[in-house]
Design a protein around this motif. Structure first.
Motif, mmCIF file in Angstrom:
data_model
loop_
_atom_site.group_PDB
_atom_site.id
_atom_site.type_symbol
_atom_site.label_atom_id
_atom_site.label_comp_id
_atom_site.label_asym_id
_atom_site.label_seq_id
_atom_site.Cartn_x
_atom_site.Cartn_y
_atom_site.Cartn_z
ATOM 1 N N ASP A 1 0.794 -1.111 0.134
ATOM 2 C CA ASP A 1 0.034 -0.170 -0.076
ATOM 3 C C ASP A 1 0.951 1.155 -0.023
ATOM 4 O O ASP A 1 1.833 1.249 0.757
ATOM 5 N N PRO A 2 0.853 1.918 -1.050
ATOM 6 C CA PRO A 2 1.732 3.161 -1.149
ATOM 7 C C PRO A 2 1.489 4.159 0.009
ATOM 8 O O PRO A 2 2.687 4.853 0.241
ATOM 9 N N ARG A 3 0.428 4.069 0.901
ATOM 10 C CA ARG A 3 0.490 5.005 1.760
ATOM 11 C C ARG A 3 1.355 4.692 3.249
ATOM 12 O O ARG A 3 1.576 5.445 4.206
ATOM 13 N N LEU B 1 1.100 13.194 1.400
ATOM 14 C CA LEU B 1 1.199 12.811 2.898
ATOM 15 C C LEU B 1 2.432 13.545 3.514
ATOM 16 O O LEU B 1 3.714 13.370 2.860
ATOM 17 N N GLY B 2 2.459 14.185 4.348
ATOM 18 C CA GLY B 2 3.441 14.703 5.110
ATOM 19 C C GLY B 2 3.854 16.016 4.604
ATOM 20 O O GLY B 2 4.445 16.940 5.072
ATOM 21 N N ARG C 1 -2.641 -0.107 -9.065
ATOM 22 C CA ARG C 1 -2.095 -1.116 -8.341
ATOM 23 C C ARG C 1 -1.071 -0.610 -7.325
ATOM 24 O O ARG C 1 -1.182 -0.943 -6.117
ATOM 25 N N ASP C 2 -0.232 0.503 -7.946
ATOM 26 C CA ASP C 2 0.828 0.865 -7.092
ATOM 27 C C ASP C 2 0.653 2.360 -6.499
ATOM 28 O O ASP C 2 1.419 2.546 -5.715
ATOM 29 N N ASP C 3 -0.441 2.810 -7.064
ATOM 30 C CA ASP C 3 -0.406 4.332 -6.252
ATOM 31 C C ASP C 3 -1.988 4.709 -6.245
ATOM 32 O O ASP C 3 -2.676 4.103 -6.853
ATOM 33 N N ILE C 4 -1.964 5.853 -5.463
ATOM 34 C CA ILE C 4 -3.383 6.543 -5.219
ATOM 35 C C ILE C 4 -2.900 8.128 -5.653
ATOM 36 O O ILE C 4 -1.968 8.715 -5.198
ATOM 37 N N ASN D 1 0.321 12.516 -6.583
ATOM 38 C CA ASN D 1 0.444 11.233 -5.811
ATOM 39 C C ASN D 1 0.595 11.473 -4.344
ATOM 40 O O ASN D 1 1.163 12.002 -3.702
ATOM 41 N N ILE D 2 -0.269 10.673 -3.644
ATOM 42 C CA ILE D 2 -0.816 10.672 -2.343
ATOM 43 C C ILE D 2 0.515 10.508 -1.504
ATOM 44 O O ILE D 2 0.811 11.032 -0.378
ATOM 45 N N ALA D 3 1.471 9.568 -1.853
ATOM 46 C CA ALA D 3 2.615 8.915 -1.120
ATOM 47 C C ALA D 3 3.583 10.057 -1.302
ATOM 48 O O ALA D 3 4.427 10.257 -0.277
ATOM 49 N N THR D 4 3.857 10.323 -2.384
ATOM 50 C CA THR D 4 5.167 11.553 -2.728
ATOM 51 C C THR D 4 4.994 12.807 -2.860
ATOM 52 O O THR D 4 5.632 13.523 -2.652
ATOM 53 N N ALA E 1 4.866 6.169 3.483
ATOM 54 C CA ALA E 1 4.600 7.670 3.715
ATOM 55 C C ALA E 1 4.280 7.910 5.067
ATOM 56 O O ALA E 1 4.731 8.726 5.909
#
Lengths: 273, 273, 273, 273
Positions: free
Chosen positions: A155-157, B27-28, B12-15, B21-24, A160
């Motif tokens: 899960d990409p979250r 978030l944060g 599959r790998d990202d949101i 991109n939520i991860a990069t 992070a």
């Protein structure tokens, strides 16, 4: 016996929240995250606590056409007079399977870590994790916080959230156990069941020292904002009727049932609706 | 025809939310208020917009045992398994009479100001306000945003919200009209019907240039946090059963109905319940 | 893969529920109880099944200012535009503690009776009941279906439901176990914890051979009618504001908090509100 | 001031609904439809009133994968612990556009017929209908109760409801006006906008002499039963995840957005989920 709550009360001239005057001590001085903690605990959060809480609510706000967003859009289609009804319908899906899982994960991690010795080493965490995974499996229950139908490689979250938790000082024993559980599950099931966002949020909330109910609370506050975004978008570009048509159009019940039913015409009528 | 929303989607790998991109990229890096605007509009807010939005959500978070808080506490009493159900029950009261009034006020102010000339002077605002008040009165409707059952001399949140609106650059033509309406109502009804928090929030949202639906949206997001605070408090010190007992204890129906009913025993039994 | 349900579908000219044409085979021919069973099972009920189902829904329709009725009345106070929101708020309290207990009771009775031999005698039922009561007590859980805060000498609905169950042929092994549980609880706790309406409904549903979920289903259908009655009454003689005032008037928070607050004036203002 | 409702109250030994003892005067003697009227009005219905009410609730119970059924199934997918939450989510869509339209239709018919002379002839009804249709059109509003996206040649429930209304003595002046409105709309818009089920239910409720709110009430009670049927079916053969997958599978956002996204794998993963 008086029924009252320390959260607040109103007089003719004033409103108090946690004994602070809303006009002179709150409005313009506290931001919304401060206010969430003030209302719930009587204290504003530390800077790391605040950053972590922001990040958790950001993580759950929205990511597109989830079941709760679809439910909200179908609800406003039938009841355009009630924005609050559509938001409520969306939140009602934040239960033990979606979003509410965050509370279950936080509770499981908190209970398990409470049973570990203060000086427990990595092997003790691994043993605890393996026992948990086996216990859930034997009870035919899913360990909350691992596995994902879409993000099958991870899960990409999660990384992070872990990075922010580390920066804020909340990557502690509950994160350690969550990671051990991911490993134990892979060993037990023979395939990767990656830690998911619910598990990561659960670990964060537990390492923040908050009651696990906060995890579901953050999810509900965050998702309410996501649902408001969907309803603003629905006003601009309605999807509700199209979502219903999509369901109707794939069902050829009538023909299968032996009736003489002009499906193409029906589908056409629906698409024009 | 594809059904999709610009709000976001998952691979599959990202949101992705609004193509970030939520991860990069999220978030944060974004806080919750940034995320509310990003999800709803695709853009993060300016600093004044963000401060104003914070203040509006703080204003509606909670102020004690309101109808929505009571409804939520009575709901969790019957259904302790569903935190989301209790929050939803509380939000369902955020309608045209409470909280949702903010949307009605913003809409009324927006529509009326749109009809004023760009160089309209104070007299023009007064005439517009007087016409509005008379129109609502003749239709036997209440002008949204004025009058309060408790704060009969003035709602303490109004000057505080106005001060922040001024500091943020959102004390504009809609605030001007709201003030004129307060004066016009006093002239029309012969008594003070002070601008209330709903009217002030409506003026702010209209002067922020946002769709009036945002006013109800802020109310729902803010109140969801207040309801979470009540549910955490209910877990610590339950009031639900006491609230019900309070209603039962004041009703002597049985005796009035001619039955031989030991009310004191009943009340005692209830209090022990 | 087609997504469809045997419950029904619509064509351009017709609507089918469980493969019956609603216009020619249902409307005017089936009553509402028939329709509940037809929609849920594909078959109309036998006469005894129908009488029992009627009685169960009658039992839960309403009995005054319960938490769900209060929640519904407080909700319509804030959101008069949404009748459905007020009904939904009332139903959300039909959970594991109130009303939903009927499902828990039916499930417990069904599971326990399934473990008894076909020729189990009274002693076997007593032993099973005693074991159940001890198991719940050791888990610090309440046995669903016994005890009542008001009806301390016995719930008046229980004998009435039992009589109808007997007349309809549904006073079977689950009723037998429910009665044994009442006895076992008295022995275990040393005081009467009478079988309550939830336990009686649970026994009926189990002896009707229905899935325990039906018990909560009957409760939700029945209570939705009770809530509609309350909302019609609320329109005629509103209680919502009075219920809120009752809560406010008993709270002297402001004085306790050391503020100079004119409570009598406040209470007076509230009562006029 | 005592807060009480004539609907009912509870004593230590008894429960009264509309001053009838539930144990000795209600259970086993009244069926559910009797009880709906008793709770709401204090009287049981006449035989024709009861048959008509049955028929109206049957008409709205269910007809397959409607938006409210889809919303309920998506809600239980996320929150399997709360049946009541899924029913509530489904009912929240029973608003001014779907189902609640019945109340709007009844109110419109009642208000308009109240303005007609007791001896108004067919021409007077036609003139009234034409004026109504033009008034709604000029306000860019839809006349409640006519037109249907699927049943473009006529709603099959309408003649069936009319037949029962006739048999029960409720095919009166409101039905007459409803029919005139259908004709007037065809003249005004130049195409058939057939009277639909909402319009027919509205006419029935108005000709029964009931408050229009009853129309939405019947809809909510009837639909609650339909939703319970869907949730029982969902337990047997879950559709919730498939409905979500259907939405996800038709959206190729990722590719359109330029990302290297293995859609087929994603769709496959989803279908296995």
């Amino acid at each position: 016996m008086t029924i009252k709550t320390p959260i607040g009360y109103t007089t003719r001239d004033d409103i108090f929240v946690r004994d602070r005057n809303i006009a002179t001590e709150i409005l313009g001085q506290l931001d919304f995250i401060d206010m969430i903690f003030l209302a719930a605990t009587g204290q504003t959060p530390s800077a790391p606590m605040k950053r972590m809480a922001n990040t958790l609510m950001v993580a759950v706000t929205d990511h597109g056409l989830t079941p709760s967003a679809i439910a909200a859009r179908l609800t406003i289609l039938g009841a355009p007079e009630s924005i609050q009804g559509a938001v409520a319908a969306g939140l009602l899906g934040a239960g033990n399977h979606f979003l509410g899982t965050m509370q279950l994960s936080a509770q499981m991690l908190k209970d398990a870590v409470a049973g570990l010795a203060p000086d427990a080493d990595g092997a003790a965490f691994d043993a605890c994790a393996a026992a948990l995974v086996r216990e859930y499996r034997s009870g035919k229950r899913i360990v909350p916080g691992i596995g994902h139908p879409i993000h099958i490689k991870g899960d990409p979250r999660v990384p992070a959230l872990r990075r922010v938790a580390g920066e804020c000082g909340f990557e502690g024993r509950h994160w350690q156990l969550a990671t051990a559980i991911e490993r134990a599950a892979q060993a037990e099931y023979g395939k990767l069941l990656p830690l998911n966002a619910a598990g990561a949020v659960g670990a964060c909330v537990a390492d923040m020292g908050l009651d696990p109910l906060w995890a579901r609370g953050f999810a509900l506050i965050g998702r309410s904002a996501g649902l408001v975004a969907h309803l603003l978008d629905e006003k601009r570009a309605p999807l509700g009727q199209k979502l219903w048509d999509l369901v109707l159009a794939q069902d050829d019940s009538a023909e299968l049932a032996g009736h003489d039913n002009p499906i193409p015409q029906r589908a056409a009528a629906l698409r024009k609706a």
